[in-house]
Design an enzyme around this catalytic site. Structure first.
Site, short mmCIF file in Angstrom:
data_model
loop_
_atom_site.label_atom_id
_atom_site.label_comp_id
_atom_site.label_asym_id
_atom_site.label_seq_id
_atom_site.Cartn_x
_atom_site.Cartn_y
_atom_site.Cartn_z
N HIS A 1 0.83 -1.22 0.00
CA HIS A 1 0.00 0.00 0.00
C HIS A 1 0.86 1.26 0.00
CE1 HIS A 1 -3.24 -2.71 1.95
NE2 HIS A 1 -3.50 -2.57 0.67
N HIS A 2 2.12 1.16 -0.45
CA HIS A 2 2.97 2.37 -0.45
C HIS A 2 2.45 3.40 -1.44
CE1 HIS A 2 4.62 0.48 -4.05
NE2 HIS A 2 5.23 1.60 -4.34
N LYS B 1 -2.73 -2.70 -7.96
CA LYS B 1 -2.99 -3.08 -9.35
C LYS B 1 -2.51 -4.50 -9.61
CE LYS B 1 -4.12 -1.61 -13.49
NZ LYS B 1 -5.11 -2.67 -13.48
N LYS C 1 7.26 -4.57 -10.32
CA LYS C 1 7.08 -4.28 -11.73
C LYS C 1 6.60 -2.83 -11.90
CE LYS C 1 5.48 -7.69 -14.26
NZ LYS C 1 4.61 -8.64 -14.99
N LYS D 1 -2.94 -9.00 -6.78
CA LYS D 1 -3.24 -10.09 -7.71
C LYS D 1 -4.49 -10.79 -7.21
CE LYS D 1 -1.49 -11.78 -11.49
NZ LYS D 1 -0.84 -11.01 -12.53
#
Length: 471
Positions: free
Chosen positions: A64-65, A70, A94, A106
């Site tokens: 959560h930085h 995503k 990534k 994910k």
């Protein structure tokens, strides 16, 4: 993950630890970057035919930085918590590498989509989406999923529709998911994005004179011999872009086997042949390979494994003849294969950079949904009018006229797809040089994967430090 004693997630952690020692962060921050922040494992009932089936599904938010998180949603019988956690972690790194301001996530549903009718798949997908909404695990500013194995634009439209119906009047509802069909708020260029990113990344490696000198190859992509494994979305588009831009595609491999022709294959004709015969084998003028694996070992300059994980491993790595290996798939090389190929002096371009074209263009789609306007809509005509005036002035001063083809190129204002391609190209070029600079600044024993992890950890670590969220 190569060594059977390691789970997939532990394999990712092992790569992380290898790179972490090159960073300046205290152990606590490194620990926070490494762990998965939230793991949501769910089971829900869906009526399939006359029976009720209990479906197992997951959504993992690794970091959560930066928000939103995503990452794709896959439908596969191999889905389990460890795999989803590992893929979520890789998404964090990534996104950091290609400067996309998202945390990694994910999702997965443990089903084989081939066993269900479209109606049943829709029921499962919509139920999964409503479970995510219920627990606040999806939303334009929270967590933005995308397609992955076994899912595509169709499933994304079901999810966005379910989300919008549960959140009436939310003006940014379309931005809760990416990879949608263009008519449903998707972006042009998303389908080929990952394969195009693979092409741009490898092209940049080939354009770097020092590296080509070390490999004993000429600069540039033209004339280089390429083998691609996997003709799915990523492999097909990568092969097509290599072929269109003057590389010689000498080998193609699929699960049924492979074909090889040192003079080159016409990618379009191979795809046609596969449509008519159901296989790439027996393509006129090409030699059949007994297996997909055997194709990888044929002579070439560039190898693109774009199919499954662990296809290059301790057993076959020494027989790989390519000098540049571009990881189109996630995790096609085991850690042992990495070591063998690096010792041989090959350049292994890591997946967490090379196949980030998909998430980069997903980011553009998300921006498009938040701005509620198609890219290029405001300035396309303006650019064309301006280019026309400049061209007319130049023609007037010189008394010469350009050809019709040149005129068309010079006057063309950017469409959405032009802007998406150019944004992706810029991202892949810039990120490659960031990784390469990190590689040159670290000691000689380090490979490009470790350098990429180092770049990613540095960016995420700085975010955590600047957030100052350590009460």
């Amino acid at each position: 993950m190569g060594n059977t004693n390691y789970s997939f997630f532990q394999g990712v952690e092992r790569n992380f630890d290898k790179a972490a020692k090159f960073t300046r962060f205290e152990p606590g921050i490194l620990q926070q970057i490494k762990v998965c922040n939230s793991v949501y494992s769910m089971k829900f009932p869906v009526r399939i035919g006359d029976n009720i089936e209990v479906i197992e599904a997951y959504r993992v938010q690794h970091s959560h930085h930066k928000l939103p998180c995503k990452g794709g949603i896959r439908y596969s019988m191999d889905v389990n918590q460890d795999e989803v956690m590992a893929l979520a972690a890789l998404m964090t790194y990534k996104c950091a590498i290609v400067n996309v301001p998202f945390g990694g996530a994910k999702g997965g549903i443990k089903i084989n989509p081939k066993n269900y009718s479209v109606f049943e798949l829709e029921k499962i997908t919509r139920r999964y989406a409503s479970e995510l909404v219920k627990k606040n695990f999806i939303g334009p500013g929270i967590d933005v999923p995308a397609p992955d194995y076994g899912t595509g634009g169709r499933e994304m439209s079901w999810i966005v529709d379910t989300y919008a119906s549960l959140k009436p009047g939310e003006v940014d509802a379309l931005a809760c998911i990416t990879g949608k069909p263009v008519t449903q708020g998707g972006v042009r260029g998303r389908t080929e994005a990952t394969g195009l990113g693979v092409y741009y990344g490898v092209r940049e490696v080939c354009n770097t004179a020092e590296d080509m000198k070390r490999l004993g190859l000429p600069v540039g992509i033209e004339g280089k011999k390429v083998i691609v494994q996997g003709l799915g979305n990523v492999g097909y588009h990568a092969a097509k872009f290599f072929y269109d831009n003057g590389a010689i595609v000498v080998g193609l491999a699929e699960y049924e086997g492979g074909i090889y022709n040192e003079k080159g294959l016409d990618v379009y004709k191979v795809v046609e042949h596969r449509k008519t015969t159901g296989s790439i084998l027996n393509f006129p003028g090409a030699t059949n390979m007994p297996s997909s694996g055997a194709t990888l070992e044929q002579p070439c300059d560039i190898l693109i494994p774009a199919a499954l994980e662990n296809v290059v491993n301790a057993e076959n790595a020494a027989r790989i003849q390519a000098k540049i290996i571009g990881e189109g798939a996630n995790g096609p090389l085991t850690p042992e294969a990495d070591e063998i190929l690096n010792k041989k002096g090959a350049i292994v371009v890591p997946d967490m950079y090379l196949n980030a074209g998909g998430v980069t263009v997903s980011y553009f789609e998300w921006l498009k949904n938040l701005s509620h306007v198609r890219f290029g809509r405001m300035d396309k005509r303006f650019s064309e009018n301006q280019n026309t005036s400049i061209l007319q002035a130049v023609e007037g001063l010189t008394g010469k006229r350009v050809t019709d083809i040149e005129r068309k190129q010079l006057l063309h204002g950017p469409d959405e797809v032009d802007l998406v391609y150019s944004g992706l190209e810029d991202t892949m070029i810039g990120s490659y040089h960031e990784i390469r600079e990190a590689l040159l600044s670290l000691d000689n024993s380090v490979d490009m994967r470790t350098a990429a992890f180092t770049v990613a950890i540095n960016k995420v670590g700085v975010s955590y430090e600047e957030l100052g969220i350590f009460p």
